[in-house]
Structures are given as C-alpha cells and as structure tokens.
Design a protein around this motif. Structure first.
Motif, PDB file in Angstrom:
ATOM      1  N   PHE A   1      25.664  29.176  84.181  1.00 28.18           N
ATOM      2  CA  PHE A   1      26.405  30.443  84.199  1.00 28.18           C
ATOM      3  C   PHE A   1      26.839  30.794  85.623  1.00 28.18           C
ATOM      4  O   PHE A   1      28.014  31.082  85.882  1.00 28.18           O
ATOM      5  N   VAL A   2      25.902  30.780  86.563  1.00 20.46           N
ATOM      6  CA  VAL A   2      26.207  31.158  87.942  1.00 20.46           C
ATOM      7  C   VAL A   2      27.021  30.072  88.636  1.00 20.46           C
ATOM      8  O   VAL A   2      27.967  30.360  89.379  1.00 20.46           O
ATOM      9  N   LEU A   3      26.685  28.821  88.385  1.00 23.39           N
ATOM     10  CA  LEU A   3      27.371  27.709  89.041  1.00 23.39           C
ATOM     11  C   LEU A   3      28.866  27.718  88.744  1.00 23.39           C
ATOM     12  O   LEU A   3      29.695  27.475  89.639  1.00 23.39           O
ATOM     13  N   LEU A   4      29.233  28.007  87.503  1.00 18.31           N
ATOM     14  CA  LEU A   4      30.647  28.004  87.148  1.00 18.31           C
ATOM     15  C   LEU A   4      31.448  29.016  87.970  1.00 18.31           C
ATOM     16  O   LEU A   4      32.627  28.802  88.245  1.00 18.31           O
ATOM     17  N   GLN A   5      30.812  30.107  88.387  1.00 14.56           N
ATOM     18  CA  GLN A   5      31.530  31.100  89.192  1.00 14.56           C
ATOM     19  C   GLN A   5      31.967  30.549  90.546  1.00 14.56           C
ATOM     20  O   GLN A   5      32.886  31.097  91.172  1.00 14.56           O
ATOM     21  N   CYS A   6      31.330  29.488  90.994  1.00 16.07           N
ATOM     22  CA  CYS A   6      31.709  28.915  92.284  1.00 16.07           C
ATOM     23  C   CYS A   6      33.142  28.402  92.275  1.00 16.07           C
ATOM     24  O   CYS A   6      33.770  28.316  93.337  1.00 16.07           O
ATOM     25  N   GLY A   7      33.669  28.073  91.096  1.00 16.69           N
ATOM     26  CA  GLY A   7      35.065  27.657  91.014  1.00 16.69           C
ATOM     27  C   GLY A   7      36.012  28.761  91.457  1.00 16.69           C
ATOM     28  O   GLY A   7      37.037  28.502  92.107  1.00 16.69           O
ATOM     29  N   MET A   8      35.679  30.004  91.119  1.00 16.64           N
ATOM     30  CA  MET A   8      36.490  31.145  91.572  1.00 16.64           C
ATOM     31  C   MET A   8      36.441  31.270  93.083  1.00 16.64           C
ATOM     32  O   MET A   8      37.471  31.447  93.748  1.00 16.64           O
TER      33      MET A   8
END
Length: 382
Positions: free
Chosen positions: A246-253
């Motif tokens: 969940f948190v890791l995917l936000q790194c794309g932003m």
C-alpha cells in the motif's frame, strides 16, 4: 503509438517497455491536453484513466489473470503519469490499491469479474483508508462503525474526503465493529459501493491541486455489508499483510512529481543557467538523488509483501524521502524558473501544490516519521 490502437485488455501481449511507452504517449498526449482543466476546473479525467487502465497501468502489480504481478512496472507507470499530472497519478494509485484490496481479500465474490472490471478500467475505484491508517497510528479515531446484524453488518458514519469516487464507483473501506456497549472490538474491511442504498457523496470544499480527483465527503447511513462485499473480518491481519505494498505504491507519485519538477528546471537552463548556477538543489544533483531513490524503491518492489518490520521501516523511509525530495525539487523549480514560474498558468505553480499533496496525503511525512520511530523503538533490544 496510435492511441486508437491501444488494447482493451490489460494483459495484452505488450512488453513492459512497450507498456511504459504507451503510458507515456497517453500521459504526454491526451492527459497533457486536459491537465489545466483537471487542476483549475475540476475536470475528472475518466476517459484518460480508462485509457491508462486498458494498458495495465493500474493493474500491472496484480497477479494473473488481473495483472502481471509486476510492482516495478506499476510504479514506473504511475511515475510517468505523475510526471505530467500529479492529480491523475494519485488516482492511478487509488485504482491500484483498490485492486490490491480486492485480490488480497481472497473472496471469490470480489476476485472474479469485480476485480477484472477494475483492472480493465470498466469500473473505477478508490480507497477510504486514510482514517483507518491514522487510527492504527493513534492519530485519530475510527469514523465508520459497524453493528453486527443477521448476515453481516450495518455501517454508519462519515468520512470527510475520499478520492476517485463518483456514480458507479467503489472503494475499499474499514469500520470498527461495535459490541452492545458501543465499544470497538475489532475492525471489518469491505467494498463500499457508491451506488448502494445508504451511501451519499457530498461535495467538498475546493482542493489545492486535487480539484479533479473525484474527491467527496462520504456519508454512510445504515449501509448493509454482507459476505459478498467483505474483504477481511477481522481486518488487522489483512492490513498487516498489505501495508508494505500500500505505502510502496505511493512512491510512484513522489518519483513522478519530482521528475516533473526537475524537467521544468532543465527547460530554462539554456536561458537562465548562468545565474541559476548559484542556486542550491540544481537539477543534476536532484536527478542523481532521485535516481538513487528510484533504484531503492525498485529493489523494495521485488518483495512488496515482505512481512518483516525492517522491510516496512525501509518502505516508510523511502516514502518519506520521496515526499521530502518532491518538496525540495518543486521549490527549486520555482526558483529556477523565476518570474515565469510565478505565473498562475505555470506548470511550476501546479508542481509546488502537487508536491505539498505528496507530503500530506496519508501517510503524511509526520505520520511516516511517527511510525518509523515507533517501529524502530519496538524493534530495539530491551
């Protein structure tokens, strides 16, 4: 690539490089043409999101048949979108984590056509997990409460803002299950359908940089949740399993918004480099830092469900670094652009506001640092 020839199947036989090239075409073409309308007029880019979904940009991380099981590709695609429009990159994340919830639930009623419709972009969805994540960090209390009834639960409460919603949309949500004394004894996670009886979407005040993200206040009154819509009961083991992803995917932003800011710095280097050389946070230095962070995120993406505390701390730290770097890059881009970057129509102005959002969206920098401190203290030997 001709956008008219884009596949309607997120599992179409395109290589990862071809997927990224097609995502880049959509981002720099149709999406770029409406980015001002998204930012200034609140235009919701449904068509553009569905084009991206058709390429697998929002489902690449999911296991087959819904996706490719490739978190690296999912992060890279999100970064390409965010490089052009941070608001749309955020909605790509919303859709991606909604798919994560559905697949991880293991509920056949949610992992079949419901998941496939989301993966294709035929259905769009978000995540109402900001409040629960803050609740688990003891920042605020749970706002949705579930009362056990025959066959399921009745859910009541109001969430102040949930994104990527609209008619026909859905989102992953969590409610505290209360006993007869009104005490929360556990949590249940479920798919909340915007068109379900008892669900009301209310307009929010205007948002900085996020006006076109389909963000609403979500009011729930006597919403029935049965087995077919249940993702996890109890929810805590489920959250512990998916929290890293969940948190890791936000790194794309964060990566995309930062790269967009660096791009605008290079855009004025020929004209203003002779004076910009005296500024701190020059584009080459920021690019080197971003490349190192990206490599770190890609390494974490190889094991997104690593259950160890050390892994989750690394994910939280990378996410915090991404937010801080986005802030620095956007601020520096404004200084590099000078007066032209102060025009309301300048994309640098939008980047500054987008970087603020990366820094405050749940988990915000302060939330991230609080969790890193707590987990690090718990992991220390007595």
């Amino acid at each position: 690539m001709d956008l008219a020839d884009l596949p309607r199947d997120p599992l179409a036989p395109l290589s990862p490089d071809a997927v990224l090239a097609a995502v880049r075409d959509v981002a720099r073409g149709p999406l770029a043409r409406v980015v001002e309308a998204i930012d200034r007029e609140g235009y919701y880019p449904r068509a553009e999101l569905q084009q991206l979904a058709a390429l697998g940009a929002m489902s690449a991380h999911l296991d087959a048949p819904a996706g490719r099981g490739d978190y690296r590709l999912a992060l890279q695609a999100m970064a390409e979108v965010s490089r052009v429009c941070g608001a749309t990159g955020f909605m790509v994340w919303c859709q991606a984590v909604c798919g994560l919830y559905l697949q991880a639930s293991g509920n056949p009623a949610l992992t079949g056509e419901v998941l496939m419709a989301l993966a294709r972009g035929d259905a769009l969805g978000g995540t109402a997990m900001s409040n629960p994540m803050k609740s688990y960090a003891q920042i605020e209390g749970l706002l949705l409460k579930a009362t056990p009834v025959e066959g399921g639960y009745r859910v009541n409460g109001t969430l102040p803002w949930v994104s990527n919603l609209g008619p026909g949309h859905a989102c992953g949500a969590l409610a505290g299950v209360v006993n007869e004394q009104g005490e929360v004894v556990r949590e249940v996670m479920f798919l909340l359908r915007c068109d379900a009886p008892g669900v009301e979407l209310r307009d929010c005040p205007s948002f900085s940089a996020m006006e076109g993200t389909g963000t609403y206040a979500l009011r729930v009154k006597d919403l029935f949740i049965g087995a077919d819509d249940t993702m996890a009961d109890p929810a805590r083991p489920f959250i512990a399993r998916i929290r890293g992803a969940f948190v890791l995917l936000q790194c794309g932003m964060a990566v995309g918004v930062t790269q967009g800011a660096i791009d605008t710095m290079w855009a004025v280097e020929d004209q203003l480099g002779h004076v910009n050389q005296f500024l701190e946070d020059r584009p080459a230095a920021l690019q080197a830092e971003l490349d190192a962070l990206t490599a770190r995120v890609m390494a974490l993406a190889d094991t997104p469900f690593d259950p160890s505390v050390d892994f989750f701390i690394d994910v939280l730290d990378a996410r915090a670094h991404g937010a801080e770097l986005a802030l620095r890059a956007a601020q520096s881009a404004l200084l590099h652009q000078g007066a032209r970057g102060y025009l309301l129509s300048s994309e640098v102005q939008r980047r500054v506001r987008e970087s603020h959002f990366v820094a405050i969206v749940t988990p915000a920098i302060k939330h991230l640092r609080k969790e890193i401190a707590r987990l690090s203290a718990e992991a220390m030997p007595a």
